[in-house]
Design an enzyme around this catalytic site. Structure first.
Site, PDB file in Angstrom:
ATOM      1  N   LYS A  51       0.817  -1.218   0.000  1.00 59.51           N
ATOM      2  CA  LYS A  51       0.000   0.000   0.000  1.00 59.51           C
ATOM      3  C   LYS A  51       0.852   1.271   0.000  1.00 59.51           C
ATOM      4  CE  LYS A  51      -4.567  -1.167   0.498  1.00 59.51           C
ATOM      5  NZ  LYS A  51      -4.587  -2.584   0.698  1.00 59.51           N
ATOM      6  N   SER A 301       1.145  -9.689  -0.850  1.00 60.00           N
ATOM      7  CA  SER A 301       0.797  -8.275  -0.766  1.00 60.00           C
ATOM      8  C   SER A 301       1.090  -7.614   0.576  1.00 60.00           C
ATOM      9  CB  SER A 301      -0.681  -8.117  -1.121  1.00 60.00           C
ATOM     10  OG  SER A 301      -1.468  -9.043  -0.372  1.00 60.00           O
TER      11      SER A 301
HETATM   12  C1  LIG Z   1      -5.262  -3.625   0.331  1.00 60.01           C
HETATM   13  C2  LIG Z   1      -4.711  -5.000   0.303  1.00 60.01           C
HETATM   14  C3  LIG Z   1      -5.043  -5.903  -0.726  1.00 60.01           C
HETATM   15  C4  LIG Z   1      -6.040  -5.576  -1.823  1.00 60.01           C
HETATM   16  O1  LIG Z   1      -5.652  -4.477  -2.606  1.00 60.01           O
HETATM   17  P1  LIG Z   1      -6.735  -3.685  -3.480  1.00 60.01           P
HETATM   18  O2  LIG Z   1      -5.957  -2.607  -4.147  1.00 60.01           O
HETATM   19  O3  LIG Z   1      -7.770  -3.152  -2.528  1.00 60.01           O
HETATM   20  O4  LIG Z   1      -7.323  -4.672  -4.421  1.00 60.01           O
HETATM   21  C5  LIG Z   1      -4.440  -7.153  -0.727  1.00 60.01           C
HETATM   22  N1  LIG Z   1      -3.577  -7.512   0.252  1.00 60.01           N
HETATM   23  C6  LIG Z   1      -3.245  -6.683   1.254  1.00 60.01           C
HETATM   24  C7  LIG Z   1      -2.279  -7.150   2.284  1.00 60.01           C
HETATM   25  C8  LIG Z   1      -3.791  -5.396   1.322  1.00 60.01           C
HETATM   26  O5  LIG Z   1      -3.449  -4.574   2.322  1.00 60.01           O
END
Ligand SMILES: *Cc1c(COP(=O)(O)O)cnc(C)c1O
Length: 316
Positions: A51, A301
């Protein structure tokens, strides 16, 4: 729509503010899935999630345009990312969080010098509050996914993967509001349209799956999936058209499959990722993603886990 040039500009803008994260591999994961798996380690990113990329791009631009104050509405990874980057760039932030926000998450935001304002229990309560606070104080509100600079920032992961793994066949991406995957689609499809990009959602948070099937944005009512970063109720106005145009496939995984993947990743690769990230591992481990002898990048992510909750994330 966001384009490849905007992703390249974002890469230039944020390069000094983020990590270029490593690619990890696991012989066992390759063996179990019959593919070559490349794990893009955004759980090792600053603030513990990708993010920061979109937040850095959007906050930097806002400050260049004269903003003296930044707000966001999120107790999760987006709130931490915005607080961290605004602090780095020397601008005060207020993060609006729900009344019942987790103490550990609030403490993380406070550690980055973010001011906390508690407001309501839903994003429909928090977003107008964060927008109003920004307006009153000459500031800018930064949304978590539905913003061109946020999408372009997240897309920089796509450019890194193309650079780090030559001849990649497939990229697997968890989907919440769709900022991450629409950025990656923008970066990858304009560069090499033969690369398949596949989204993953929990079965119980299948708003993007339903929206694609219905050919229009479709909302779901609340979900309790353990993948809390993917609990958004509908895809974004800007992200959804990008998915409609470019997405190759979207896989749904069960809560049990997410737990299996979480345990596998922790035990076998020694990486602590959050359940939202374990969805991508679940897609390949469960073989719901149909592929053989392919080079597959899975985007890990984020890695922000409340250790007291660990029990809930493990199989029975
Ligand atoms: C926000 C987030 C997502 C999803 O991302 P989007 O842009 O909302 O699709 C996936 N994994 C983690 C760890 C996140 O913080």
């Amino acid at each position: 729509m966001v384009n490849l040039d905007e992703v390249k500009t974002a890469q230039h803008q944020i390069s000094g503010l983020i990590h270029k994260t490593p690619i990890l591999t696991s012989a066992l994961l390759n063996e179990r899935t019959g593919n070559e798996i490349y794990l893009k380690a955004e759980h090792l990113q600053k603030t513990g999630s990708f993010k920061i990329r979109g937040a850095a791009n959007a906050v930097k631009q806002a400050i260049d345009d004269g903003a003296q104050f930044i707000t966001a509405a999120s107790s999760g990874n987006h709130g931490q990312a915005v607080a961290y980057i605004a602090d780095q760039l020397g601008v005060p932030t207020t993060i609006v969080v729900p009344e019942d926000a987790n103490r550990a998450k609030v403490a993380a935001i406070e550690a980055y010098n973010g001011n906390i304002v508690y407001c309501g229990f839903t994003s429909a309560d928090r977003i107008p509050k964060a927008q109003q606070l920004a307006e009153e104080q000459g500031g800018v509100y930064i949304p978590p996914y539905d913003h061109p600079l946020v999408i372009a920032g997240q897309g920089t992961i796509g450019l890194e993967v193309l650079d780090q793994v030559p001849d990649i066949d497939i990229i697997v991406v968890p989907v919440g509001g769709g900022g991450l995957i629409s950025g990656i689609l923008t970066a990858v499809k304009e560069t090499n349209s033969a690369i398949r990009v596949v989204g993953v959602e929990p079965e119980t948070a299948n708003d993007t799956y339903l929206s694609l099937a219905n050919k229009q944005i479709t909302a779901i009512s609340g979900t309790t999936t353990i993948a809390d970063g993917l609990r958004t109720s509908q895809p974004g106005q800007l992200t959804f058209p990008i998915l409609q145009e470019f997405l190759d496939d979207l896989v749904l995984v069960t809560e049990d499959e997410i737990k299996e993947a979480f345990q596998f990743t922790l035990e076998r690769t020694k990486q602590l990722i959050e359940p939202s990230s374990a969805t991508g591992i679940a897609a390949v481990l469960s073989k719901k993603l149909k592929a053989e002898k392919n080079k597959i990048a899975v985007i890990l992510s984020g890695g922000n886990v409340d250790l007291k909750q660990l029990d809930r994330f493990l199989p029975e």
